[in-house]
Design a protein around this motif. Structure first.
Motif, PDB file in Angstrom:
ATOM      1  N   ALA A  28      39.264 -38.070  82.782  1.00  0.00           N
ATOM      2  CA  ALA A  28      38.324 -37.206  82.077  1.00  0.00           C
ATOM      3  C   ALA A  28      36.960 -37.871  81.930  1.00  0.00           C
ATOM      4  O   ALA A  28      35.941 -37.197  81.912  1.00  0.00           O
ATOM      5  N   TYR A  29      36.927 -39.164  81.821  1.00  0.00           N
ATOM      6  CA  TYR A  29      35.671 -39.881  81.659  1.00  0.00           C
ATOM      7  C   TYR A  29      35.541 -40.962  82.724  1.00  0.00           C
ATOM      8  O   TYR A  29      35.254 -42.108  82.430  1.00  0.00           O
ATOM      9  N   GLY A  30      35.732 -40.580  83.984  1.00  0.00           N
ATOM     10  CA  GLY A  30      35.714 -41.522  85.087  1.00  0.00           C
ATOM     11  C   GLY A  30      34.375 -42.192  85.290  1.00  0.00           C
ATOM     12  O   GLY A  30      34.287 -43.405  85.399  1.00  0.00           O
ATOM     13  N   LEU A  31      33.306 -41.430  85.342  1.00  0.00           N
ATOM     14  CA  LEU A  31      31.980 -41.987  85.580  1.00  0.00           C
ATOM     15  C   LEU A  31      31.268 -42.108  84.242  1.00  0.00           C
ATOM     16  O   LEU A  31      31.020 -41.119  83.563  1.00  0.00           O
ATOM     17  N   GLU A  32      30.965 -43.333  83.878  1.00  0.00           N
ATOM     18  CA  GLU A  32      30.318 -43.569  82.589  1.00  0.00           C
ATOM     19  C   GLU A  32      28.853 -43.158  82.623  1.00  0.00           C
ATOM     20  O   GLU A  32      28.206 -43.234  83.655  1.00  0.00           O
ATOM     21  N   VAL A  33      28.346 -42.745  81.479  1.00  0.00           N
ATOM     22  CA  VAL A  33      26.927 -42.449  81.337  1.00  0.00           C
ATOM     23  C   VAL A  33      26.196 -43.785  81.245  1.00  0.00           C
ATOM     24  O   VAL A  33      26.507 -44.600  80.388  1.00  0.00           O
ATOM     25  N   PRO A  34      25.221 -44.027  82.140  1.00  0.00           N
ATOM     26  CA  PRO A  34      24.521 -45.311  82.096  1.00  0.00           C
ATOM     27  C   PRO A  34      23.577 -45.406  80.905  1.00  0.00           C
ATOM     28  O   PRO A  34      23.275 -44.416  80.246  1.00  0.00           O
ATOM     29  N   ILE A  35      23.098 -46.600  80.681  1.00  0.00           N
ATOM     30  CA  ILE A  35      22.154 -46.849  79.587  1.00  0.00           C
ATOM     31  C   ILE A  35      20.803 -46.260  79.953  1.00  0.00           C
ATOM     32  O   ILE A  35      20.332 -46.424  81.081  1.00  0.00           O
ATOM     33  N   LEU A  36      20.184 -45.584  79.002  1.00  0.00           N
ATOM     34  CA  LEU A  36      18.842 -45.035  79.187  1.00  0.00           C
ATOM     35  C   LEU A  36      17.855 -46.198  79.110  1.00  0.00           C
ATOM     36  O   LEU A  36      17.677 -46.808  78.059  1.00  0.00           O
ATOM     37  N   LYS A  37      17.206 -46.512  80.240  1.00  0.00           N
ATOM     38  CA  LYS A  37      16.279 -47.644  80.305  1.00  0.00           C
ATOM     39  C   LYS A  37      14.834 -47.214  80.087  1.00  0.00           C
ATOM     40  O   LYS A  37      14.006 -48.020  79.713  1.00  0.00           O
ATOM     41  N   GLY A  38      14.533 -45.985  80.377  1.00  0.00           N
ATOM     42  CA  GLY A  38      13.160 -45.492  80.300  1.00  0.00           C
ATOM     43  C   GLY A  38      13.106 -44.087  80.864  1.00  0.00           C
ATOM     44  O   GLY A  38      14.119 -43.405  80.942  1.00  0.00           O
ATOM     45  N   ARG A  39      11.943 -43.664  81.276  1.00  0.00           N
ATOM     46  CA  ARG A  39      11.794 -42.327  81.840  1.00  0.00           C
ATOM     47  C   ARG A  39      12.357 -42.248  83.261  1.00  0.00           C
ATOM     48  O   ARG A  39      12.732 -41.198  83.721  1.00  0.00           O
ATOM     49  N   VAL A  40      12.397 -43.371  83.953  1.00  0.00           N
ATOM     50  CA  VAL A  40      12.947 -43.441  85.310  1.00  0.00           C
ATOM     51  C   VAL A  40      14.099 -44.440  85.298  1.00  0.00           C
ATOM     52  O   VAL A  40      13.915 -45.609  84.984  1.00  0.00           O
ATOM     53  N   GLY A  80      33.729 -38.205  92.323  1.00  0.00           N
ATOM     54  CA  GLY A  80      34.669 -37.095  92.219  1.00  0.00           C
ATOM     55  C   GLY A  80      34.481 -36.190  91.017  1.00  0.00           C
ATOM     56  O   GLY A  80      35.208 -35.223  90.847  1.00  0.00           O
ATOM     57  N   GLU A  81      33.521 -36.474  90.168  1.00  0.00           N
ATOM     58  CA  GLU A  81      33.294 -35.649  88.978  1.00  0.00           C
ATOM     59  C   GLU A  81      32.517 -34.389  89.316  1.00  0.00           C
ATOM     60  O   GLU A  81      31.830 -34.315  90.333  1.00  0.00           O
ATOM     61  N   ASN A  82      32.567 -33.440  88.426  1.00  0.00           N
ATOM     62  CA  ASN A  82      31.816 -32.201  88.532  1.00  0.00           C
ATOM     63  C   ASN A  82      30.394 -32.462  88.053  1.00  0.00           C
ATOM     64  O   ASN A  82      30.201 -32.987  86.951  1.00  0.00           O
ATOM     65  N   ILE A  83      29.398 -32.079  88.850  1.00  0.00           N
ATOM     66  CA  ILE A  83      28.007 -32.396  88.519  1.00  0.00           C
ATOM     67  C   ILE A  83      27.556 -31.713  87.230  1.00  0.00           C
ATOM     68  O   ILE A  83      26.817 -32.301  86.439  1.00  0.00           O
ATOM     69  N   GLU A  84      27.999 -30.489  86.988  1.00  0.00           N
ATOM     70  CA  GLU A  84      27.596 -29.779  85.773  1.00  0.00           C
ATOM     71  C   GLU A  84      28.141 -30.470  84.527  1.00  0.00           C
ATOM     72  O   GLU A  84      27.408 -30.670  83.555  1.00  0.00           O
ATOM     73  N   ASP A  85      29.420 -30.833  84.565  1.00  0.00           N
ATOM     74  CA  ASP A  85      30.035 -31.506  83.414  1.00  0.00           C
ATOM     75  C   ASP A  85      29.386 -32.862  83.163  1.00  0.00           C
ATOM     76  O   ASP A  85      29.104 -33.227  82.023  1.00  0.00           O
ATOM     77  N   TYR A  86      29.136 -33.608  84.235  1.00  0.00           N
ATOM     78  CA  TYR A  86      28.538 -34.928  84.071  1.00  0.00           C
ATOM     79  C   TYR A  86      27.114 -34.832  83.524  1.00  0.00           C
ATOM     80  O   TYR A  86      26.734 -35.596  82.645  1.00  0.00           O
ATOM     81  N   SER A  87      26.336 -33.880  84.021  1.00  0.00           N
ATOM     82  CA  SER A  87      24.950 -33.757  83.547  1.00  0.00           C
ATOM     83  C   SER A  87      24.909 -33.372  82.069  1.00  0.00           C
ATOM     84  O   SER A  87      24.029 -33.836  81.336  1.00  0.00           O
ATOM     85  N   ILE A  88      25.865 -32.578  81.614  1.00  0.00           N
ATOM     86  CA  ILE A  88      25.946 -32.233  80.189  1.00  0.00           C
ATOM     87  C   ILE A  88      26.283 -33.480  79.377  1.00  0.00           C
ATOM     88  O   ILE A  88      25.714 -33.709  78.304  1.00  0.00           O
ATOM     89  N   ARG A  89      27.194 -34.314  79.894  1.00  0.00           N
ATOM     90  CA  ARG A  89      27.532 -35.564  79.187  1.00  0.00           C
ATOM     91  C   ARG A  89      26.321 -36.477  79.080  1.00  0.00           C
ATOM     92  O   ARG A  89      26.084 -37.098  78.045  1.00  0.00           O
ATOM     93  N   VAL A  90      25.523 -36.549  80.156  1.00  0.00           N
ATOM     94  CA  VAL A  90      24.307 -37.373  80.115  1.00  0.00           C
ATOM     95  C   VAL A  90      23.345 -36.807  79.075  1.00  0.00           C
ATOM     96  O   VAL A  90      22.800 -37.539  78.252  1.00  0.00           O
ATOM     97  N   ALA A  91      23.147 -35.493  79.107  1.00  0.00           N
ATOM     98  CA  ALA A  91      22.225 -34.855  78.156  1.00  0.00           C
ATOM     99  C   ALA A  91      22.687 -35.066  76.717  1.00  0.00           C
ATOM    100  O   ALA A  91      21.867 -35.359  75.835  1.00  0.00           O
ATOM    101  N   ASP A  92      23.980 -34.930  76.461  1.00  0.00           N
ATOM    102  CA  ASP A  92      24.511 -35.139  75.111  1.00  0.00           C
ATOM    103  C   ASP A  92      24.346 -36.592  74.669  1.00  0.00           C
ATOM    104  O   ASP A  92      24.065 -36.864  73.498  1.00  0.00           O
ATOM    105  N   SER A  93      24.516 -37.512  75.593  1.00  0.00           N
ATOM    106  CA  SER A  93      24.410 -38.928  75.259  1.00  0.00           C
ATOM    107  C   SER A  93      22.959 -39.366  75.061  1.00  0.00           C
ATOM    108  O   SER A  93      22.648 -40.070  74.112  1.00  0.00           O
ATOM    109  N   TRP A  94      22.076 -38.943  75.951  1.00  0.00           N
ATOM    110  CA  TRP A  94      20.695 -39.406  75.919  1.00  0.00           C
ATOM    111  C   TRP A  94      19.816 -38.630  74.949  1.00  0.00           C
ATOM    112  O   TRP A  94      18.828 -39.154  74.463  1.00  0.00           O
TER     113      TRP A  94
END
Length: 181
Positions: A28-40, A80-94
């Motif tokens: 369910a959480y295979g690909l971790e959300v990376p650390i937000l380093k900056g705008r890029v 192997g993750e779903n791009i929509e689900d992963y992008s939501i996880r990034v948005a929720d985290s960041w």
């Protein structure tokens, strides 16, 4: 009283159940959300340092001008993750965008999978609609990526015009239906 056989089966079932729960949680959480380093955040290594610096400056200026926050994230693979689900996880985290305005967007690029997504906060949905995001990706970014021009694709993807540079979000001008004026 339990026999030795029943006890062994019970322990085996508990162990197998624990393993199953662990594997499901890991999947369910295979690909971790990376650390937000900056705008890029170029974790795939596809952008030159010049482009990273240029984007950092331009995105900072955009934030100062109208409080819109835009972040770029590149990763090698979705694993192997779903791009929509992963992008939501990034948005929720960041939590990109100003509190109360939710006026942020994240351009997420997966190099090896050849997938990208523009995740838009609720505060920008009236301006940066799904239609406009799809056009930015399909008509501006992807053609540059197909030619191996990752830097130019990311720069052009947020620009006001195809020549690059401004990262200003603007309302699209509707074209009339054919035969209508």
């Amino acid at each position: 009283m339990m026999t030795k056989y029943v006890m062994r089966r019970l322990i085996q079932n508990i162990w197998m159940g624990s393993l199953f729960v662990f594997l499901c949680a890991a999947q369910a959480y295979g690909l971790e959300v990376p650390i937000l380093k900056g705008r890029v955040n170029d974790y795939a290594g596809i952008l030159s340092s010049t482009t990273e610096n240029q984007l950092e400056t331009v995105l900072n200026e955009l934030e100062q001008a109208d409080s819109t926050q835009i972040v770029v994230l590149t990763l090698p693979s979705l694993e192997g993750e779903n791009i929509e689900d992963y992008s939501i996880r990034v948005a929720d985290s960041w939590r990109i965008g100003r509190k109360g305005l939710d006026n942020g967007a994240i351009l997420i690029i997966f190099k090896n999978d050849r997938k990208l997504r523009l995740e838009v906060g609720y505060g920008l949905e009236g301006t940066l609609t799904d239609l406009i995001a799809g056009r930015i990706i399909g008509n501006i970014i992807v053609p540059q990526f197909k030619n191996g021009n990752f830097d130019q694709g990311v720069i052009d993807g947020g620009s006001e015009n195809d020549s690059g540079g401004s990262w200003r979000i603007r309302r699209s001008k509707r074209k009339p239906w054919p035969g209508k004026s």
